[in-house]
Write a protein that holds these residues in place. Structure first.
Motif, PDB file in Angstrom:
ATOM      1  N   ILE A 124       0.835  -1.199   0.000  1.00 22.20           N
ATOM      2  CA  ILE A 124       0.000   0.000   0.000  1.00 22.20           C
ATOM      3  C   ILE A 124       0.873   1.253   0.000  1.00 22.20           C
ATOM      4  CG2 ILE A 124      -1.812   1.225   1.270  1.00 22.20           C
ATOM      5  CD1 ILE A 124      -2.680  -1.630   2.229  1.00 22.20           C
ATOM      6  N   VAL A 125       0.654   2.062  -0.996  1.00 21.02           N
ATOM      7  CA  VAL A 125       1.435   3.287  -1.206  1.00 21.02           C
ATOM      8  C   VAL A 125       1.240   4.235  -0.010  1.00 21.02           C
ATOM      9  CG1 VAL A 125       1.597   5.318  -2.733  1.00 21.02           C
ATOM     10  CG2 VAL A 125       1.212   3.040  -3.721  1.00 21.02           C
ATOM     11  N   PRO A 126       2.291   4.942   0.424  1.00 16.68           N
ATOM     12  CA  PRO A 126       2.144   5.883   1.546  1.00 16.68           C
ATOM     13  C   PRO A 126       0.996   6.867   1.317  1.00 16.68           C
ATOM     14  CG  PRO A 126       4.448   5.642   0.965  1.00 16.68           C
ATOM     15  CD  PRO A 126       3.679   4.864  -0.052  1.00 16.68           C
ATOM     16  N   ASN A 154      -5.465   0.636   4.848  1.00 17.95           N
ATOM     17  CA  ASN A 154      -4.668   0.259   6.029  1.00 17.95           C
ATOM     18  C   ASN A 154      -4.713   1.417   7.047  1.00 17.95           C
ATOM     19  OD1 ASN A 154      -2.925   2.196   5.051  1.00 17.95           O
ATOM     20  ND2 ASN A 154      -1.168   0.826   4.806  1.00 17.95           N
ATOM     21  N   GLN A 155      -4.048   1.217   8.170  1.00 20.31           N
ATOM     22  CA  GLN A 155      -4.118   2.225   9.239  1.00 20.31           C
ATOM     23  C   GLN A 155      -3.493   3.550   8.813  1.00 20.31           C
ATOM     24  OE1 GLN A 155      -5.767   1.492  12.243  1.00 20.31           O
ATOM     25  NE2 GLN A 155      -5.650   3.711  12.483  1.00 20.31           N
ATOM     26  N   ASP A 159      -5.392   7.061   8.974  1.00 25.07           N
ATOM     27  CA  ASP A 159      -4.843   8.184   9.742  1.00 25.07           C
ATOM     28  C   ASP A 159      -4.634   9.404   8.837  1.00 25.07           C
ATOM     29  OD1 ASP A 159      -4.815   6.567  11.946  1.00 25.07           O
ATOM     30  OD2 ASP A 159      -2.659   6.124  11.858  1.00 25.07           O
ATOM     31  N   GLY A 160      -4.100   9.147   7.654  1.00 25.06           N
ATOM     32  CA  GLY A 160      -3.836  10.238   6.705  1.00 25.06           C
ATOM     33  C   GLY A 160      -5.128  10.914   6.276  1.00 25.06           C
ATOM     34  N   TRP A 161      -6.140  10.112   5.999  1.00 22.09           N
ATOM     35  CA  TRP A 161      -7.451  10.680   5.620  1.00 22.09           C
ATOM     36  C   TRP A 161      -7.989  11.531   6.764  1.00 22.09           C
ATOM     37  CZ3 TRP A 161     -10.533  11.113   1.369  1.00 22.09           C
ATOM     38  CH2 TRP A 161     -11.844  11.529   1.590  1.00 22.09           C
ATOM     39  N   ASN A 162      -7.889  11.000   7.964  1.00 20.72           N
ATOM     40  CA  ASN A 162      -8.417  11.751   9.114  1.00 20.72           C
ATOM     41  C   ASN A 162      -7.682  13.073   9.313  1.00 20.72           C
ATOM     42  OD1 ASN A 162     -10.432   9.969   9.669  1.00 20.72           O
ATOM     43  ND2 ASN A 162      -9.221   8.759  11.137  1.00 20.72           N
ATOM     44  N   ARG A 163      -6.383  13.070   9.056  1.00 19.06           N
ATOM     45  CA  ARG A 163      -5.609  14.313   9.183  1.00 19.06           C
ATOM     46  C   ARG A 163      -5.985  15.313   8.099  1.00 19.06           C
ATOM     47  NH1 ARG A 163      -1.146  10.935  10.046  1.00 19.06           N
ATOM     48  NH2 ARG A 163      -0.612  11.073   7.839  1.00 19.06           N
ATOM     49  N   GLN A 164      -6.077  14.817   6.870  1.00 25.17           N
ATOM     50  CA  GLN A 164      -6.170  15.731   5.721  1.00 25.17           C
ATOM     51  C   GLN A 164      -7.595  15.999   5.256  1.00 25.17           C
ATOM     52  OE1 GLN A 164      -3.385  14.606   2.635  1.00 25.17           O
ATOM     53  NE2 GLN A 164      -4.378  15.868   1.080  1.00 25.17           N
ATOM     54  N   MET A 165      -8.491  15.033   5.397  1.00 20.79           N
ATOM     55  CA  MET A 165      -9.766  15.132   4.687  1.00 20.79           C
ATOM     56  C   MET A 165     -11.024  15.014   5.540  1.00 20.79           C
ATOM     57  SD  MET A 165      -8.880  15.716   1.643  1.00 20.79           S
ATOM     58  CE  MET A 165     -10.446  15.598   0.809  1.00 20.79           C
ATOM     59  N   SER A 217      -6.160  -4.538   5.420  1.00 21.17           N
ATOM     60  CA  SER A 217      -7.436  -3.896   5.055  1.00 21.17           C
ATOM     61  C   SER A 217      -8.603  -4.418   5.901  1.00 21.17           C
ATOM     62  CB  SER A 217      -7.747  -4.103   3.569  1.00 21.17           C
ATOM     63  OG  SER A 217      -6.654  -3.690   2.782  1.00 21.17           O
ATOM     64  N   LEU A 218      -8.628  -5.733   6.144  1.00 22.24           N
ATOM     65  CA  LEU A 218      -9.746  -6.264   6.944  1.00 22.24           C
ATOM     66  C   LEU A 218      -9.872  -5.592   8.319  1.00 22.24           C
ATOM     67  CD1 LEU A 218     -10.038 -10.089   6.092  1.00 22.24           C
ATOM     68  CD2 LEU A 218     -11.702  -8.269   5.637  1.00 22.24           C
ATOM     69  N   PRO A 219      -8.741  -5.321   9.011  1.00 22.39           N
ATOM     70  CA  PRO A 219      -8.879  -4.623  10.311  1.00 22.39           C
ATOM     71  C   PRO A 219      -9.524  -3.242  10.177  1.00 22.39           C
ATOM     72  CG  PRO A 219      -6.689  -5.582  10.114  1.00 22.39           C
ATOM     73  CD  PRO A 219      -7.354  -5.775   8.791  1.00 22.39           C
ATOM     74  N   ILE A 220      -9.330  -2.589   9.049  1.00 25.81           N
ATOM     75  CA  ILE A 220      -9.939  -1.261   8.837  1.00 25.81           C
ATOM     76  C   ILE A 220     -11.451  -1.422   8.639  1.00 25.81           C
ATOM     77  CG2 ILE A 220      -9.949   0.795   7.334  1.00 25.81           C
ATOM     78  CD1 ILE A 220      -7.400   0.395   9.099  1.00 25.81           C
TER      79      ILE A 220
END
Ligand SMILES: Nc1ncnc2c1ncn2[C@@H]1O[C@H](COP(=O)(O)OP(=O)(O)OP(=O)(O)O)[C@@H](O)[C@H]1O
Ligand SMILES: O=c1ccn([C@@H]2O[C@H](COP(=O)(O)O)[C@@H](O)[C@H]2O)c(=O)[nH]1
Length: 256
Positions: A124-126, A154-155, A159-165, A217-220
């Motif tokens: 999964i790309v950063p 993934n986590q 996290d990135g989505w929550n920070r940025q979007m 992905s499943l944990p998400i």
């Protein structure tokens, strides 16, 4: 004289959500940049007049864009169902994988090689790369309803989505296409054989993609499920049958 320093009124100051409809020249102006929200009276009046020209569009998009995350294993049928949702409901389909493939092929991209490496290895790309591609695509579309296909997976993505979007959008629910592993594999190999041209529609890459899906992905999906946000769809029947269920979910959630 350039004397009066005018604070931009709230309605104009908060164009963050309306930026998708702003002409390019606005996007680096004081109107756009909340960190520099003061300007001279002359500039303000000129910008205010120009803003008036686009006011109807701005009003339409002043609410936060609505987002549906579309998740499921590789080949579960996310893209197929997204096309049907777009046809039936007014959504813009943004596939994170497609955006990454596009960026990989873009001449001069500094991430091309990195993306190819990640995709081929099912990794999964950063999130910084993916989230920026998503945000740009959202801004450029001028739409207000988005299917975000294959993200967050993934986590780091979450996290990135929550920070940025997350503050800029309204997540509606997660559409989860539940599909057995062997069915997913068969579908991806079939897609490869019919000329998808994807460097990851082969058994070697698929093994890695499935491993990444199970581990990361499943944990998400589980996390969203625990938060009561998952609409689970059985993805094993034929595509039209699957869509009957999908349509029911969208109607039940107020989409026409
Ligand atoms: N319900 C279905 N029944 C049979 N085949 C399907 C069904 N849905 C999709 N397919 C086929 O399976 C393949 C994968 O579908 P699709 O590209 O929609 O999956 P995806 O979940 O978006 O995959 P990926 O995550 O790998 O991008 C395609 O060849 C598609 O035509
Ligand atoms: O958010 C994302 C989405 C995708 N990737 C990478 O792309 C491939 C293919 O994705 P599809 O959704 O199957 O088109 C995926 O295996 C990842 O390597 C990603 O890194 N981040």
């Amino acid at each position: 004289m350039w004397r009066a320093i005018t604070r931009i009124p709230k309605t104009l100051d908060s164009l963050g959500q309306g930026v998708a409809v702003l002409p390019q020249q606005f996007q680096h102006s004081q109107l756009y940049n909340n960190n520099h929200n003061i300007c001279s009276k002359t500039n303000y009046l000129s910008l205010h007049n120009q803003a008036s020209l686009i006011r109807p569009k701005y009003r339409m998009s002043s609410a936060k864009p609505k987002v549906v995350f579309v998740l499921g294993g590789p080949g579960a049928g996310k893209g197929t169902q997204c096309s049907k949702i777009v046809e039936r409901f007014q959504f813009e389909h943004l596939s994170a994988g497609d955006l990454l493939r596009e960026e990989r092929s873009r001449e001069g991209s500094e991430y091309g090689q990195l993306i190819e490496e990640y995709i081929r290895n099912g990794k999964i790309v950063p999130v910084e790369v993916t989230c920026s591609l998503l945000e740009n695509a959202m801004k450029n579309s001028g739409k207000s309803r988005f299917l975000i296909d294959g993200f967050p997976r993934n986590q780091d993505n979450l996290d990135g989505w929550n920070r940025q979007m997350s503050d800029k959008t309204e997540m509606q629910f997660v559409l989860f296409f539940d599909c057995a592993e062997d069915v997913c594999v068969k579908r991806c190999l079939g897609r490869g054989q019919s000329g998808s041209g994807r460097s990851d529609d082969n058994m070697e890459s698929l093994k890695k993609r499935i491993q990444t899906y199970n581990n990361d992905s499943l944990p998400i999906i589980k996390y969203f499920e625990n938060a009561g946000q998952v609409k689970r769809i059985d993805a094993s029947p034929d595509a039209d049958k699957v869509f009957q269920e999908v349509e029911r979910v969208f109607l039940a959630n107020g989409f026409q």
